[in-house]
Design a protein around this motif. Structure first.
Motif, PDB file in Angstrom:
ATOM      1  N   GLN A 167       0.807  -1.214   0.000  1.00 47.26           N
ATOM      2  CA  GLN A 167       0.000   0.000   0.000  1.00 47.26           C
ATOM      3  C   GLN A 167       0.844   1.270   0.000  1.00 47.26           C
ATOM      4  O   GLN A 167       0.315   2.367  -0.185  1.00 47.26           O
ATOM      5  CB  GLN A 167      -0.933   0.034   1.229  1.00 47.26           C
ATOM      6  N   ALA A 168       2.149   1.147   0.203  1.00 50.65           N
ATOM      7  CA  ALA A 168       2.990   2.325   0.413  1.00 50.65           C
ATOM      8  C   ALA A 168       3.803   2.724  -0.819  1.00 50.65           C
ATOM      9  O   ALA A 168       3.962   3.902  -1.110  1.00 50.65           O
ATOM     10  CB  ALA A 168       3.927   2.096   1.599  1.00 50.65           C
ATOM     11  N   GLY A 169       4.357   1.761  -1.547  1.00 46.04           N
ATOM     12  CA  GLY A 169       5.203   2.096  -2.689  1.00 46.04           C
ATOM     13  C   GLY A 169       6.398   2.936  -2.259  1.00 46.04           C
ATOM     14  O   GLY A 169       7.074   2.631  -1.278  1.00 46.04           O
ATOM     15  N   SER A 170       6.626   4.029  -2.975  1.00 47.18           N
ATOM     16  CA  SER A 170       7.751   4.911  -2.644  1.00 47.18           C
ATOM     17  C   SER A 170       7.487   5.761  -1.411  1.00 47.18           C
ATOM     18  O   SER A 170       8.407   6.391  -0.884  1.00 47.18           O
ATOM     19  CB  SER A 170       8.056   5.836  -3.834  1.00 47.18           C
ATOM     20  N   ASP A 171       6.236   5.804  -0.953  1.00 41.72           N
ATOM     21  CA  ASP A 171       5.885   6.565   0.251  1.00 41.72           C
ATOM     22  C   ASP A 171       6.171   5.713   1.478  1.00 41.72           C
ATOM     23  O   ASP A 171       5.273   5.103   2.072  1.00 41.72           O
ATOM     24  CB  ASP A 171       4.406   6.959   0.199  1.00 41.72           C
ATOM     25  N   VAL A 172       7.447   5.665   1.862  1.00 34.56           N
ATOM     26  CA  VAL A 172       7.865   4.788   2.958  1.00 34.56           C
ATOM     27  C   VAL A 172       7.135   5.139   4.249  1.00 34.56           C
ATOM     28  O   VAL A 172       6.857   4.278   5.089  1.00 34.56           O
ATOM     29  CB  VAL A 172       9.392   4.864   3.153  1.00 34.56           C
ATOM     30  N   GLY A 173       6.776   6.412   4.419  1.00 36.66           N
ATOM     31  CA  GLY A 173       6.096   6.841   5.632  1.00 36.66           C
ATOM     32  C   GLY A 173       4.738   6.202   5.831  1.00 36.66           C
ATOM     33  O   GLY A 173       4.174   6.263   6.928  1.00 36.66           O
ATOM     34  N   ALA A 174       4.199   5.575   4.784  1.00 34.65           N
ATOM     35  CA  ALA A 174       2.875   4.942   4.881  1.00 34.65           C
ATOM     36  C   ALA A 174       2.954   3.470   5.274  1.00 34.65           C
ATOM     37  O   ALA A 174       1.935   2.779   5.261  1.00 34.65           O
ATOM     38  CB  ALA A 174       2.141   5.091   3.554  1.00 34.65           C
ATOM     39  N   LEU A 175       4.119   2.987   5.636  1.00 30.83           N
ATOM     40  CA  LEU A 175       4.237   1.562   5.959  1.00 30.83           C
ATOM     41  C   LEU A 175       3.474   1.208   7.232  1.00 30.83           C
ATOM     42  O   LEU A 175       3.284   2.036   8.129  1.00 30.83           O
ATOM     43  CB  LEU A 175       5.699   1.142   6.067  1.00 30.83           C
ATOM     44  N   ARG A 176       3.052  -0.067   7.327  1.00 35.21           N
ATOM     45  CA  ARG A 176       2.222  -0.520   8.436  1.00 35.21           C
ATOM     46  C   ARG A 176       2.855  -1.628   9.269  1.00 35.21           C
ATOM     47  O   ARG A 176       2.258  -2.065  10.258  1.00 35.21           O
ATOM     48  CB  ARG A 176       0.878  -1.026   7.898  1.00 35.21           C
ATOM     49  N   SER A 177       3.997  -2.132   8.885  1.00 32.85           N
ATOM     50  CA  SER A 177       4.624  -3.212   9.645  1.00 32.85           C
ATOM     51  C   SER A 177       4.828  -2.789  11.094  1.00 32.85           C
ATOM     52  O   SER A 177       5.175  -1.634  11.375  1.00 32.85           O
ATOM     53  CB  SER A 177       5.961  -3.600   9.011  1.00 32.85           C
ATOM     54  N   LYS A 178       4.627  -3.728  12.017  1.00 36.49           N
ATOM     55  CA  LYS A 178       4.639  -3.415  13.449  1.00 36.49           C
ATOM     56  C   LYS A 178       5.806  -4.091  14.157  1.00 36.49           C
ATOM     57  O   LYS A 178       6.251  -5.170  13.776  1.00 36.49           O
ATOM     58  CB  LYS A 178       3.329  -3.865  14.084  1.00 36.49           C
ATOM     59  N   ALA A 179       6.254  -3.434  15.211  1.00 38.87           N
ATOM     60  CA  ALA A 179       7.290  -3.986  16.089  1.00 38.87           C
ATOM     61  C   ALA A 179       6.830  -3.812  17.529  1.00 38.87           C
ATOM     62  O   ALA A 179       6.574  -2.694  17.969  1.00 38.87           O
ATOM     63  CB  ALA A 179       8.618  -3.266  15.856  1.00 38.87           C
ATOM     64  N   GLU A 180       6.712  -4.929  18.260  1.00 42.20           N
ATOM     65  CA  GLU A 180       6.263  -4.882  19.650  1.00 42.20           C
ATOM     66  C   GLU A 180       7.367  -5.408  20.560  1.00 42.20           C
ATOM     67  O   GLU A 180       7.936  -6.471  20.303  1.00 42.20           O
ATOM     68  CB  GLU A 180       4.994  -5.702  19.832  1.00 42.20           C
ATOM     69  N   PRO A 181       7.691  -4.680  21.633  1.00 45.93           N
ATOM     70  CA  PRO A 181       8.761  -5.125  22.542  1.00 45.93           C
ATOM     71  C   PRO A 181       8.425  -6.462  23.190  1.00 45.93           C
ATOM     72  O   PRO A 181       7.277  -6.707  23.601  1.00 45.93           O
ATOM     73  CB  PRO A 181       8.829  -4.010  23.586  1.00 45.93           C
ATOM     74  N   ASN A 182       9.429  -7.318  23.288  1.00 52.98           N
ATOM     75  CA  ASN A 182       9.268  -8.601  23.987  1.00 52.98           C
ATOM     76  C   ASN A 182       9.625  -8.506  25.460  1.00 52.98           C
ATOM     77  O   ASN A 182       9.403  -9.444  26.220  1.00 52.98           O
ATOM     78  CB  ASN A 182      10.146  -9.675  23.325  1.00 52.98           C
ATOM     79  N   GLY A 183      10.230  -7.359  25.858  1.00 50.98           N
ATOM     80  CA  GLY A 183      10.625  -7.180  27.248  1.00 50.98           C
ATOM     81  C   GLY A 183      12.023  -7.669  27.561  1.00 50.98           C
ATOM     82  O   GLY A 183      12.492  -7.543  28.699  1.00 50.98           O
ATOM     83  N   ASP A 184      12.701  -8.251  26.573  1.00 47.62           N
ATOM     84  CA  ASP A 184      14.055  -8.758  26.794  1.00 47.62           C
ATOM     85  C   ASP A 184      15.071  -8.112  25.853  1.00 47.62           C
ATOM     86  O   ASP A 184      16.175  -8.623  25.666  1.00 47.62           O
ATOM     87  CB  ASP A 184      14.081 -10.280  26.609  1.00 47.62           C
ATOM     88  N   GLY A 185      14.688  -6.966  25.281  1.00 44.42           N
ATOM     89  CA  GLY A 185      15.573  -6.290  24.344  1.00 44.42           C
ATOM     90  C   GLY A 185      15.315  -6.663  22.901  1.00 44.42           C
ATOM     91  O   GLY A 185      15.891  -6.044  21.999  1.00 44.42           O
ATOM     92  N   THR A 186      14.465  -7.672  22.670  1.00 47.39           N
ATOM     93  CA  THR A 186      14.096  -8.037  21.312  1.00 47.39           C
ATOM     94  C   THR A 186      12.680  -7.548  21.022  1.00 47.39           C
ATOM     95  O   THR A 186      11.970  -7.074  21.915  1.00 47.39           O
ATOM     96  CB  THR A 186      14.169  -9.555  21.094  1.00 47.39           C
TER      97      THR A 186
END
Length: 567
Positions: A167-186
């Motif tokens: 959905q983003a193409g060259s508009d990198v700011g529109a990305l939706r991938s998520k990162a959630e902390p695991n609590g152990d630094g990962t």
């Protein structure tokens, strides 16, 4: 036909045109002596001639495939990659603390071009890894560096970058991938990425993905993006590839070219990742890799152009048709000679621009001088866009030299055109490169551009004693370019800049190419003089049209209604 790396051209440009002796004179690159450079170029040339070039056709005829979740690469690619890795070619410019050679980017650029000439599909793999190495050197923690860099530099592991989403193409700011902390630094990384070059293979122990994603507290847009290392296999306590991470290749794209290079849709489903750099500063870290790749992609274009040219000139020497003087082959025909001369001189100009950019990168690293930094930044979009445009044009003309046989796949002429086409899209389209040039790279009021133009005009003044007509043409073209640059920086409506951005970039490249040819001619070699005469008399005049378009403003473009464009 056998490919032969143009080692002599690199030596000539480095010694006499682009200023490489100044790089070798610095403390940082004092080991890059003439003998060292010759040895590097010669050995890389042998690798390309004897090992990589024979694989090029295999990649086209026997593409990489996805079988039961496993990517199977083209015949011979595994051995070719092993030769690249074992020769130390991946880490030419990397930190010696982790196994690199710490040699100048100028040498890396020359080697990368040769490899791209020989087999672009395979060369894409180490190019991605080189970019990742640089990103980690600048932004990763010491622990990440110690674990990943030795493996990447040795070629045991390889690297990718994951930016684009459907959905983003060259508009990198529109990305939706998520990162959630695991609590152990990962972190748990989830999302889908597309157009991932060399997302997997069957010849390295691990594939290390740099992935852009958003943390839960991230703001919208580019300021809310973080960067993560997400390996295919999670390293165990000894640093060896361990259990499989929660990621997979969903599919491989069916492309018009580069069949040997697997381009994947990637899916991450709570995959384990490690933060690279600061939270929410991922795009800046990724741009370190992208800027490296932009110069690399530019020389991919030049490299394919060289391969296409060699293929075409060999055919022209052998093909007998019509009543021509001399040997009776089509190389004696005026129009064929015109195409071949255009191809040869454009390649030399584009190669010189790319190496000039690399020299600026090396000088900035060696001296810390901001003017070298600004020059490297200014030349990067020109090197990328012009190099790839030359790649497309030369490969197109290569088909034409073959005539009807160029349209027949068995001759191999069309492969160059199909393979190189995507380079104008990679790492930001050429239009994006041009807009960057006239906007962000002009935030200094055009000072970096003017310093380059001062040098071009000064060199032309010096050359007037030897080549008065040619030098006057170059000087006059530089003046027109100066006036256009002044006009650009005076425009406050960015559409007035953007509408002529590509034309400005191409006009600048034409003038700089003429400067490179004139500088080469000053060395007195008869062939270099003929090349300069052809380029300056035949190709440089294109700058007039380009720069007129650049100064025309946006009205003629923006006044069209959507309906008028559709109708």
């Amino acid at each position: 036909m056998p490919y032969r790396a143009p080692v002599q051209d690199y030596r000539f440009l480095m010694d006499h045109v682009v200023g490489f002796p100044a790089v070798a004179a610095t403390d940082r690159f004092s080991e890059a002596t003439t003998d060292m450079a010759d040895a590097i170029l010669t050995e890389a040339g042998k690798l390309c001639d004897d090992v990589l070039a024979p694989l090029n056709r295999n990649g086209d005829l026997h593409p990489a495939v996805l079988e039961n979740g496993i990517v199977r690469t083209s015949p011979g690619f595994s051995d070719g990659y092993a030769a690249i890795a074992e020769g130390g070619w991946i880490g030419i410019s990397a930190d010696p603390e982790f196994g690199g050679m710490a040699l100048p980017m100028t040498l890396t650029t020359a080697v990368n071009e040769m490899m791209a000439s020989a087999c672009l599909s395979l060369q894409l793999n180490p190019l991605m890894t080189q970019g990742q190495i640089e990103a980690l050197e600048h932004h990763a923690s010491d622990a990440i560096k110690e674990l990943y860099l030795p493996k990447l530099i040795s070629g045991e592991w390889c690297g990718t970058m994951n930016l684009t989403e459907p959905q983003a193409g060259s508009d990198v700011g529109a990305l939706r991938s998520k990162a959630e902390p695991n609590g152990d630094g990962t972190f748990k990384i989830s999302g889908q990425k597309i157009y991932i070059s060399w997302a997997d293979n069957d010849f390295t122990e691990n594939v290390c993905h740099l992935v852009l994603a958003r943390l839960p507290d991230a703001v919208d847009g580019v300021k809310g993006i973080s960067l993560f290392m997400v390996p295919k296999r999670i390293p165990d306590e000894n640093g060896a590839p361990g259990v499989a991470n929660s990621l997979r290749v969903v599919s491989l794209e069916h492309k018009m070219g580069l069949h040997g290079s697997p381009t994947a849709v990637m899916e991450y489903d709570n995959a384990v990742g490690w933060l690279i750099g600061e939270e929410h500063a991922g795009l800046a870290a990724m741009f370190t890799m992208m800027n490296n790749a932009r110069l690399g992609v530019g020389v991919q274009g030049v490299g394919v152009a060289e391969g296409a040219y060699q293929h075409a000139v060999t055919y022209a020497m052998d093909r007998k048709q019509g009543k021509a003087s001399g040997a009776g082959t089509i190389i004696e025909h005026a129009d064929v000679r015109r195409m071949l001369a255009s191809m040869k001189t454009d390649i030399f100009a584009a190669r010189g621009i790319a190496l000039s950019c690399a020299v600026a990168i090396d000088m900035e690293q060696a001296t810390g001088d901001v003017e070298w930094r600004d020059r490297a930044a200014f030349l990067t979009p020109i090197a990328k866009a012009f190099g790839t445009e030359v790649g497309m044009d030369v490969s197109h003309q290569g088909i034409q030299v073959h005539g009807g046989m160029g349209f027949i796949e068995e001759t191999g002429a069309a492969q160059y055109s199909r393979d190189v086409r995507v380079t104008a899209i990679y790492e930001g389209t050429n239009g994006i490169q041009a807009m960057d040039l006239v906007a962000r790279k002009m935030m200094d009021g055009g000072e970096a551009a003017m310093r380059l133009l001062d040098e071009i005009e000064q060199a032309a003044e010096t050359a007037k004693a030897t080549f008065p007509v040619l030098a006057e043409q170059v000087w006059s073209a530089a003046e027109t370019l100066r006036e256009t640059t002044e006009w650009l920086v005076s425009q406050t409506d960015m559409n007035d800049r953007f509408s002529g951005a590509v034309s400005y970039l191409m006009g600048f490249a034409r003038v700089m190419g003429a400067h490179i040819h004139l500088t080469a001619a000053m060395q007195g070699d008869a062939t270099r003089v003929k090349m300069a005469e052809f380029y300056i008399r035949r190709l440089l005049p294109e700058h007039v049209s380009y720069l007129a378009q650049a100064r025309d403003g946006a009205d003629a473009i923006m006044e069209f209604t959507n309906e008028e464009l559709v109708a």
